[in-house]
Design a protein around this motif. Structure first.
Motif, PDB file in Angstrom:
ATOM      1  N   ALA A   5       1.215   8.982  -1.813  1.00 57.54           N
ATOM      2  CA  ALA A   5      -0.086   9.069  -2.474  1.00 57.54           C
ATOM      3  C   ALA A   5      -0.340  10.485  -2.975  1.00 57.54           C
ATOM      4  O   ALA A   5       0.131  11.467  -2.380  1.00 57.54           O
ATOM      5  N   LEU A   6      -1.064  10.576  -4.070  1.00 59.89           N
ATOM      6  CA  LEU A   6      -1.425  11.868  -4.639  1.00 59.89           C
ATOM      7  C   LEU A   6      -2.812  12.270  -4.125  1.00 59.89           C
ATOM      8  O   LEU A   6      -3.800  11.565  -4.354  1.00 59.89           O
ATOM      9  N   GLU A  14       0.829  -1.187   0.000  1.00 58.24           N
ATOM     10  CA  GLU A  14       0.000   0.000   0.000  1.00 58.24           C
ATOM     11  C   GLU A  14       0.875   1.253   0.000  1.00 58.24           C
ATOM     12  O   GLU A  14       1.941   1.284   0.586  1.00 58.24           O
ATOM     13  N   ASP A  15       0.376   2.289  -0.686  1.00 58.97           N
ATOM     14  CA  ASP A  15       1.135   3.538  -0.745  1.00 58.97           C
ATOM     15  C   ASP A  15       1.114   4.239   0.607  1.00 58.97           C
ATOM     16  O   ASP A  15       0.101   4.268   1.298  1.00 58.97           O
ATOM     17  N   ASP A  16       2.247   4.775   0.966  1.00 64.01           N
ATOM     18  CA  ASP A  16       2.297   5.619   2.157  1.00 64.01           C
ATOM     19  C   ASP A  16       1.609   6.938   1.842  1.00 64.01           C
ATOM     20  O   ASP A  16       1.493   7.344   0.688  1.00 64.01           O
TER      21      ASP A  16
END
Length: 243
Positions: free
Chosen positions: A11-12, A5-7
């Motif tokens: 993340a955008l 998962e993106d931190d």
């Protein structure tokens, strides 16, 4: 193994102004599904259909998948006019339109039609009964009593804007029953009716490709008018009891 998962830092997060602009764009977008009944050219969508819509501003058309298109309008008024003036067809194939949603989930199971209800007995020709008749066809949005002269002929009928399910057979008549045991039949006529099966009442095929019709082994030499009059199964009628 699932991807990590993106931190939050990676993340955008879209800016509020971007979100508002996207929301405004979505509000000006329709998705259309063509009920494929007979072949059509893609140019019929970008040329003939848009010309029939007659929008004040250009419409951007984007193919999504087979027989499905996205219509991006520049002005909300053009979008509303398209919805209000339907139904629309592409070379006779019914076009179902729904608002865009970010989940990209659409049902494409209903649309609006103008329906004329003829042969209504004079004593029942009022808005109360007319609304009940329209409700037997679908969800009424507008009901009008029409009486006077058209093209030099005297007319009297109910005209209703009705939201209709296209996964059910198209009704052609309604039987009105009275407490006196008397009954009468009113006839339904759909304005701007696209191609559909005159036998089973569905929109996804014509009568020559109808499985039910072919099972009856009826001569294909019959005209469409004859099929419409004689090959109407009971499922296309509806009973309404007046108390």
């Amino acid at each position: 193994m699932p991807p990590p998962e993106d931190d939050d830092e990676d993340a955008l997060s879209l800016q509020e102004q971007t979100e508002e602009r996207l929301c405004n764009t979505d509000n000006h977008r329709l998705v259309g599904q063509i009920m494929f009944c007979k072949p059509y050219r893609c140019q019929a969508i970008s040329e003939a259909l848009v010309q029939a819509w007659n929008p004040r501003f250009p419409v951007v058309i984007t193919p999504m998948q087979e027989n499905r298109y996205c219509f991006q309008f520049q002005h909300k008024l053009d979008l509303l006019n398209v919805l209000d003036e339907g139904p629309w067809a592409v070379r006779g194939n019914l076009l179902l339109l729904e608002h865009w949603n970010e989940n990209q989930e659409w049902g494409f199971q209903s649309t609006d039609f103008w329906v004329q209800i003829h042969e209504v007995p004079l004593e029942l020709f009022n808005l109360e009964v007319a609304s009940q008749l329209a409700a037997k066809v679908g969800q009424p949005k507008q009901v009008i009593l029409v009486q006077g002269f058209q093209f030099g002929a005297k007319v009297r009928y109910v005209r209703a804007r009705v939201h209709i399910s296209i996964v059910k057979p198209l009704r052609q008549s309604i039987t009105v029953k009275r407490r006196s045991k008397n009954s009468s039949t009113v006839l339904l006529r759909y304005e701007r009716l696209p191609s559909f099966c005159y036998f089973c009442g569905l929109f996804d095929h014509e009568v020559k490709r109808c499985v039910l019709f072919s099972m009856l082994n009826i001569s294909t030499a019959w005209s469409m008018d004859a099929q419409r009059r004689q090959a109407v199964p009971p499922s296309l009628t509806s009973d309404m009891v007046l108390h």
